[in-house]
Write a protein that holds these residues in place. Sequence first.
Motif, PDB file in Angstrom:
ATOM      1  N   LEU A 351      25.801  28.989   2.537  1.00 52.00           N
ATOM      2  CA  LEU A 351      26.377  29.034   1.194  1.00 52.00           C
ATOM      3  C   LEU A 351      25.939  30.320   0.513  1.00 52.00           C
ATOM      4  O   LEU A 351      24.746  30.578   0.378  1.00 52.00           O
ATOM      5  CB  LEU A 351      25.913  27.827   0.380  1.00 52.00           C
ATOM      6  N   ARG A 352      26.916  31.107   0.081  1.00 53.26           N
ATOM      7  CA  ARG A 352      26.596  32.387  -0.544  1.00 53.26           C
ATOM      8  C   ARG A 352      27.407  32.568  -1.813  1.00 53.26           C
ATOM      9  O   ARG A 352      28.627  32.444  -1.807  1.00 53.26           O
ATOM     10  CB  ARG A 352      26.891  33.549   0.410  1.00 53.26           C
ATOM     11  N   GLN A 353      26.706  32.870  -2.899  1.00 52.72           N
ATOM     12  CA  GLN A 353      27.359  33.102  -4.175  1.00 52.72           C
ATOM     13  C   GLN A 353      27.578  34.597  -4.384  1.00 52.72           C
ATOM     14  O   GLN A 353      26.746  35.414  -4.001  1.00 52.72           O
ATOM     15  CB  GLN A 353      26.496  32.537  -5.308  1.00 52.72           C
ATOM     16  N   GLU A 370      22.339  34.630   5.030  1.00 58.15           N
ATOM     17  CA  GLU A 370      22.080  33.304   4.495  1.00 58.15           C
ATOM     18  C   GLU A 370      20.626  33.144   4.083  1.00 58.15           C
ATOM     19  O   GLU A 370      20.317  32.439   3.115  1.00 58.15           O
ATOM     20  CB  GLU A 370      22.450  32.249   5.538  1.00 58.15           C
ATOM     21  N   ASP A 371      19.720  33.798   4.786  1.00 59.32           N
ATOM     22  CA  ASP A 371      18.301  33.705   4.414  1.00 59.32           C
ATOM     23  C   ASP A 371      18.082  34.214   2.995  1.00 59.32           C
ATOM     24  O   ASP A 371      17.307  33.640   2.225  1.00 59.32           O
ATOM     25  CB  ASP A 371      17.448  34.509   5.400  1.00 59.32           C
ATOM     26  N   ALA A 375      16.851  31.806  -0.207  1.00 58.48           N
ATOM     27  CA  ALA A 375      15.619  32.132  -0.927  1.00 58.48           C
ATOM     28  C   ALA A 375      15.853  32.298  -2.421  1.00 58.48           C
ATOM     29  O   ALA A 375      14.913  32.178  -3.204  1.00 58.48           O
ATOM     30  CB  ALA A 375      15.005  33.408  -0.350  1.00 58.48           C
ATOM     31  N   ARG A 376      17.118  32.542  -2.806  1.00 58.38           N
ATOM     32  CA  ARG A 376      17.429  32.779  -4.223  1.00 58.38           C
ATOM     33  C   ARG A 376      18.692  32.022  -4.600  1.00 58.38           C
ATOM     34  O   ARG A 376      19.743  32.616  -4.879  1.00 58.38           O
ATOM     35  CB  ARG A 376      17.613  34.278  -4.477  1.00 58.38           C
ATOM     36  N   ALA A 378      19.755  30.596  -7.202  1.00 56.31           N
ATOM     37  CA  ALA A 378      20.355  30.813  -8.520  1.00 56.31           C
ATOM     38  C   ALA A 378      20.944  32.217  -8.671  1.00 56.31           C
ATOM     39  O   ALA A 378      21.598  32.508  -9.665  1.00 56.31           O
ATOM     40  CB  ALA A 378      19.316  30.586  -9.611  1.00 56.31           C
ATOM     41  N   SER A 379      20.722  33.076  -7.676  1.00 59.51           N
ATOM     42  CA  SER A 379      21.198  34.451  -7.760  1.00 59.51           C
ATOM     43  C   SER A 379      22.612  34.577  -7.206  1.00 59.51           C
ATOM     44  O   SER A 379      23.046  33.787  -6.364  1.00 59.51           O
ATOM     45  CB  SER A 379      20.266  35.381  -6.981  1.00 59.51           C
ATOM     46  N   CYS A 380      23.329  35.595  -7.695  1.00 57.59           N
ATOM     47  CA  CYS A 380      24.639  35.897  -7.112  1.00 57.59           C
ATOM     48  C   CYS A 380      24.575  37.204  -6.317  1.00 57.59           C
ATOM     49  O   CYS A 380      25.550  37.943  -6.234  1.00 57.59           O
ATOM     50  CB  CYS A 380      25.724  35.946  -8.171  1.00 57.59           C
ATOM     51  N   ALA A 381      23.407  37.471  -5.733  1.00 55.19           N
ATOM     52  CA  ALA A 381      23.243  38.518  -4.717  1.00 55.19           C
ATOM     53  C   ALA A 381      22.969  39.904  -5.287  1.00 55.19           C
ATOM     54  O   ALA A 381      22.755  40.080  -6.485  1.00 55.19           O
ATOM     55  CB  ALA A 381      24.455  38.551  -3.789  1.00 55.19           C
TER      56      ALA A 381
END
Length: 565
Positions: A351-353, A370-371, A375-376, A378-381
């Motif tokens: 799952l990636r935002q 994905e790692d 690890a974050r 709530a972040s959107c990368a």
Amino acid sequence: MGFAIADEESNPNFDKRSGFDSQTGIYHSLVQLNENQKIPTQPNLDIATFVLSQFPPPYQAETKVALINSTTNHQVTYAQLRGSINSLAAGLYHGLGVRKGNVIFILSPNSLLYPTICLAVLSIGAVITTANPLNTAAEIIKQVNDSGANLAISSPEEMHKLYPTGVPTLVTSRCKEDSNPHLSVEELIENCEPLTIPTTNITQSDTAAILYSSGTTGTSKGVVLTHSNFVSLMTLLKWSVDVSKSQDDVFLCFVPMFHIYGLAFFGLGLFCSGTTTILMERFDFIGMLEAIQNHKVSNIPAVPSVILGLVKYNNLGGYDLSSLRRVGSGAAPLSKEVADGFRKKFPWVNLRQGYGLTESCGAATFFVSEDEAKARPASCARLLPNFSAKVVDFETGLALPPYREGELWLKSPTVMKEYLGNEEATNATFYSKGWLKTGDLCYFDDEGYLYIVDRIKELIKHNGYQVAPAELEAILTGHPHILDAAVIPIEDEESGQIPVAYVVRAGNAEELTEDQVIKFVANQVAPYKKIRRVSFISAIPRSAAGKILRRQLVLHSKGLIISKL
């Protein structure tokens, strides 16, 4: 991976972990594209030519499937798609006299023809403007007039909304029962040879699309995007698919192609990587589950409301979702609570935002692995290649370092040209030297990961404090008996504004009360953030991209207040 700017290695003000330059206040992308991945710079390159140049070679295109209708199973190969684009372009140019700069208004749900229409129009230098088929006739008239549309292409069931505009109209497909038949796109494709089209001298600086922002907090505006914006974006999308090693994935499309998310990803972008897309004409939750099972879908670009539905839906055991490998989230914030719930329920799925907006052609950030995303949650990368950002204090105008909240400003080759015919809005959105003011409250951490707090305009001002609706909505949807929720401000004489929640109960939770919801939130937040009132509702109004339509709820709340007087 190298750094986006070669000189940063020797810059004493540059933080290699966050990408932040303390002297300029700019966050730089930490990813550098290699020579084969860089954005093409030749001036006379249009987006259609670029996309078609990325199609599989002829010996593969004859059998490689580009699109499949999820309901009918009708398939379109890359060779068939190229032929349809060329034939439709010839029909539009030679048969209907469409020329460079003409604006073509597209009113249709997702269909196998949608990418063909867009690429054919763009290939002759005309401009596309897209609309939600659910729009009213009044909204459509306004957009047709604002965009200056010369021709419309509509699905048969929506064509009646265009009659008052007087704009010449094609239907996408001929209806057998149509007593007043119109020329259709299908007929043009079938009857027109892919004739040579005279050189139209399209440049990267020419307008390619006028897309109308959702207008969830204000009047929608025409976002002018150029061929250069789209070429830059397609380059980044191709890179993101390559770096994710998802070229052989089967994608599912249910996000609408009239929105930048669907248009950029499914109407144009995935063809640059030769992937196969299963197309849903309209979103249906059970239909989505069936499509995943029947077509062995491995990759879904989704919106948070769909991901929340997957977390909350209790009858997934009847469907085989084992083929899923990646789910992307965009168009609206995804809360940490929903992300954690999804990963717990689907531990084998990445799952990636991501983050983007119409004004940036739908792009800005991306998780490479994905790692990183796990690890974050709530972040959107991190910033995509070729992107820079600032976090600006909206009171002092100062650029802020990591962990300080302010307005997100962006700069990249994908950023729009202007708002159509709206100099005041354009000037209010752009700062000097091309910085786009997004209107989003955010911060970066010390490793360059972006966190979106909320829309600045949607912050609730309570007793001098700022309350972010998105934070309270994340808490509410974490309740086992709440399916969906939205928080809006209500004017209050004593405190300025108070947070009010609209809540959708889960199917078996009719006993959930207002007091229980208020106490649930109060136990997890500071006193000034507490929900003061709760209204139960059957569904949260959302845009096609999944954004909460808060204006509708504000109007609804005013009606409730008046009715109680």
